[in-house]
Design an enzyme around this catalytic site. Sequence first.
Site, PDB file in Angstrom:
ATOM      1  N   PRO A  55       0.721  -1.374  -0.025  1.00 46.00           N
ATOM      2  CA  PRO A  55      -0.047   0.084  -0.127  1.00 46.00           C
ATOM      3  C   PRO A  55       0.782   1.311  -0.085  1.00 46.00           C
ATOM      4  O   PRO A  55       1.727   1.441   1.022  1.00 46.00           O
ATOM      5  CB  PRO A  55      -0.788   0.043   1.207  1.00 46.00           C
ATOM      6  CG  PRO A  55      -0.169  -1.385   1.947  1.00 46.00           C
ATOM      7  CD  PRO A  55       1.047  -1.858   1.506  1.00 46.00           C
ATOM      8  N   GLU A  56       0.703   2.105  -1.166  1.00 43.14           N
ATOM      9  CA  GLU A  56       1.364   3.223  -1.089  1.00 43.14           C
ATOM     10  C   GLU A  56       0.224   4.473  -0.710  1.00 43.14           C
ATOM     11  O   GLU A  56      -0.884   3.987  -0.368  1.00 43.14           O
ATOM     12  CB  GLU A  56       1.818   3.648  -2.454  1.00 43.14           C
ATOM     13  CG  GLU A  56       2.881   2.505  -2.888  1.00 43.14           C
ATOM     14  CD  GLU A  56       3.574   2.469  -3.970  1.00 43.14           C
ATOM     15  OE1 GLU A  56       3.516   3.876  -4.662  1.00 43.14           O
ATOM     16  OE2 GLU A  56       3.986   1.402  -4.668  1.00 43.14           O
TER      17      GLU A  56
END
Length: 259
Positions: free
Chosen positions: A2-3
């Site tokens: 997850p960014e």
Amino acid sequence: MPELPEVETVRRVLAERLLGKTLTAYALGKPTFYRKPPETEITRLIGRKLEEIQRKGKYLQLRFNGEAELVLHLGMSGSIRLGEPTPHERLRLDFEGEFLRINDPRRFGRAACKLPTLGPEPLEESFNAVVLAEKLRGRKAPIKALLLDQRIVAGLGNIYATEALFEARIRPGRAAGVLRRNEIGRLTEAIRSILTRAVEAGGSTLDDQAYVDPLGRPGRAQDSIKVYGRETGACGHALKATRRIIGGRRALYCPECQL
DNA sequence: CCCTACCCCTGGGGGC
DNA sequence: TGCCCCCAGGGGTAGG
């Protein structure tokens, strides 16, 4: 995994479901994260009301009444789910019968009491070409390594750093300090637009399973990815992977379009 | 301070 | 089918 766009999507869903509720209990998974969460600190949060959820880079900051807070990070393979149990639950937070579960096969995620030092938020005014130029000046590390460094700018990971460099037409291996003013300007704008569009599309779900939001819904930003994980870029050229590891990971770029 | 290498983990995919 | 090797969206830390 997850960014910034994925974490922001998670934040919005959680805020809608959990704000105003009280933390009633918590449970560590067996095993939990490879770094054990600070249990005495988490215990201290029980009975407090969740007043705000903020995102700082890739971190979620849960703020409770009485200035108390809990910081969550999803690491490489973590996701947050509301509802039913998941196969790799590492931490569960109970909010009056609503269960927030962190599912994280690789166990790289973490729960902590305070944030590390982070650079500017790329979607806020505090991030601009002047600020970025200042941080890159004199640096010899490859530009991509510095984009992945959360103290330079908060929230980029391998996907969006790769995409931003492509859009700005800059090779990932270039020494950061030699970038010209106009290149830094393009890079700043590329980071902004890539992240903005990805947030609007609810983040990227590349492999089936990997990222989903807390209600199990995949994102749609993967449809506009031009380089990451592809053999041919959206430009039509064959992409190249650097032999060298940059910032801990292999870099992918278009040798025709990126200089 | 800057930069790189290495470590922390598990699961999935490809080659044999 | 099984095994082995490689790879993965992140970050902290220890050295040079």
